[in-house]
Design an enzyme around this catalytic site. Sequence first.
Site, mmCIF file in Angstrom:
data_model
loop_
_atom_site.group_PDB
_atom_site.id
_atom_site.type_symbol
_atom_site.label_atom_id
_atom_site.label_comp_id
_atom_site.label_asym_id
_atom_site.label_seq_id
_atom_site.Cartn_x
_atom_site.Cartn_y
_atom_site.Cartn_z
ATOM 1 N N SER A 24 0.822 -1.215 0.000
ATOM 2 C CA SER A 24 0.000 0.000 0.000
ATOM 3 C C SER A 24 0.850 1.258 0.000
ATOM 4 C CB SER A 24 -0.904 0.006 1.228
ATOM 5 O OG SER A 24 -0.103 -0.005 2.405
ATOM 6 N N GLY A 25 2.127 1.109 0.351
ATOM 7 C CA GLY A 25 2.987 2.282 0.508
ATOM 8 C C GLY A 25 2.905 2.903 1.879
ATOM 9 N N THR A 26 2.381 2.158 2.865
ATOM 10 C CA THR A 26 2.221 2.698 4.213
ATOM 11 C C THR A 26 3.546 3.201 4.793
ATOM 12 O OG1 THR A 26 0.329 1.257 4.673
ATOM 13 C CG2 THR A 26 1.511 2.138 6.575
ATOM 14 N N HIS A 49 1.861 15.393 16.044
ATOM 15 C CA HIS A 49 1.842 13.937 15.952
ATOM 16 C C HIS A 49 1.717 13.513 14.486
ATOM 17 C CE1 HIS A 49 0.725 9.743 16.616
ATOM 18 N NE2 HIS A 49 1.061 9.888 17.895
ATOM 19 N N HIS A 75 8.839 -4.048 -46.644
ATOM 20 C CA HIS A 75 9.453 -5.363 -46.402
ATOM 21 C C HIS A 75 10.973 -5.277 -46.555
ATOM 22 C CE1 HIS A 75 5.478 -7.376 -46.611
ATOM 23 N NE2 HIS A 75 5.236 -6.441 -47.526
ATOM 24 N N SER A 91 34.345 4.022 -31.638
ATOM 25 C CA SER A 91 35.036 2.756 -31.403
ATOM 26 C C SER A 91 36.335 2.994 -30.657
ATOM 27 C CB SER A 91 35.332 2.060 -32.738
ATOM 28 O OG SER A 91 36.135 0.915 -32.551
#
Length: 468
Positions: free
Chosen positions: A99-101, A130, A189, A319
Site C-alpha cells: 500500500s505504501g504505508t 503527531h 518489407h 570505437s
Amino acid sequence: MTEAQRIESDSMGTVAVPAGAYYGAQTARALANFRLSPLRFPRRFIAALAWVKAAAARANVALGLLDEARGAAIEQAAGEVAAGRFDEHFPLDIFQTGSGTSTNMNANEVIANRAAEHLGGARGDKSVVHPNDHVNMGQSTNDVFPTALHVAALTAIEDDLLPALRTLAASLERKAEEFSDIVKAARTHLQDAVPITLGQEFSGYASVVRHDLARLERSRIHLSELAIGGTAAGTGLNAAAGFAARVVAELRALTGEKLRQADNLFEAMQNRDAAVEVSAACRTLAIGLLKLANDLRLLSSGPHTGLNEITLPDLQPGSSIMPGKVNPVIPEAVAMIAAQVIGFDAAIAIAAMNGNLDLNTMMPVIAYDLLSSIDLLATASRTLATRCIDGIQANRERCRSFAESSPAVVTALAPVIGYDAAAALVKQALADGIPIREAVRASGLVPEDRLDALLDLLALTRGGRAGA
C-alpha cells in the site's frame, strides 16, 4: 564511531532512530525490514506526497479540526519537503508494504518533526505535532498514496513529457519541410518500393509523435481523479464532511492542475486503471520512438556499405579500436530507453492485476515505474530532437540515385502497359543490371516522348499518375 541515536516509540514498542533524522520509529522499522534494492521514490512523488499533506492541513484547519498554529507549521514543513529540502530523510526502498504505508508514514514523521521544530519543539516529541493524529488527520495511506501518484504523474506529464514531445514533433516537422523535394525510394518489407520524398518519410515520424501527444493528453482525464477522502476502504471513515472537497481544492491551487475527487471512491481504491492507461500511452510512445530510432540508424547506415541517405550529427568517437568510426549514439540510447519503458509497462500491468478486493497492494512499484517511464520518455524525446533530429543532413544525390535505380518505379507504367508487361520489365532490368528507365526504352513499349513524364519521380510522390 556509532552514530548518536534517540529512542522513539510506536504502537509496536520502542526503536532506535538516528539522532539527526527527521523520520521516526515507523520509518526506522521499514528501513530495517526492506533492504531489497537501491531504488527509491522519485523526487516528484515525494513532492506530491508533501502537497497532499499541506492540502490536508489547510482543509483540517478550515474545518476547525486542527488548530491554526499546528496547521501552519505542518504546511510550512510540507512545503520544505516538496521543495526537496529533506530528500535524504526519505530513505525507503520502493519494494515495501504494497500500500505504501511505510512511505506515507515516512512523510508523516518527517513533516511532523519539522513542524514541531517550527513550533519550538524537538524532533521526536509527538506531543507537539503527531504524525498520525495531526499530519495524517482524515487520511489513510490507502487514499493518500494513489492521490499522490496521480498528482505526481499528472504534473510530470504536463511539465516535462508533453513539452518534450512538442519539441520533438516540431523538429521532425521542420525536417519534413526541409526535405520536401528530396526524392528517394520507399522500402516496404525492406525491399525497393515506389518513390517518396524524404520529407514525406519525416512527416510520418512527426505524425506518430503528434498522435502520442493526443493519447497522453486524453489520459489526463482519468489521472485527474483523486482517491482522497476514501480513507481506508472507500467509505471515508474518520474523514470529516467536506474534507475531501477542500483537499482537492487546495491541491488544485498548489499544482495548477484540474483535479477532482473520483466519482466512485471504491473504484479509486481498488484499481489502478488510470496508471495502466497512462502507462499504455507511454508504451505506445516508446514503441514509436524505438521504430524511429531504428529507422534513423538504417537511413544513416554506412557511410559506404549502408544506405547513407541521411547523415546524423557526429557526437563522439564510436570505437575504441577503429579510428574515425562514428556511431548513431542518440538513437541507440533512445532505443534502450524505449525497451526499458516497455518493460516498465509490463510490470505495471502485472502489478495492477494484483489488486485484491478493496485495495491494490503493488502501488509502490506502479508509482516508481510509471514516473520513471514519464521521466525517461521526456528526456529521450528532448534529447532526440536537440542532439539528433535538428542536426540531420540529407544526402540528396544518394537518395535520388536509389530512387532512380529502384525497379518499383515501373509501378507508374502498369496502367499504361499492363501489370504483366511491367513485371517482365523488372525481371529484365534486374537480369541485365540496368535501370528500369533503360529497360523500358529498350522494350519500345512506351513512346520516348512520354517516358520522361511517366517516370517523373517527384511527380510520382504526389499521388495520381505522372504524365497522365
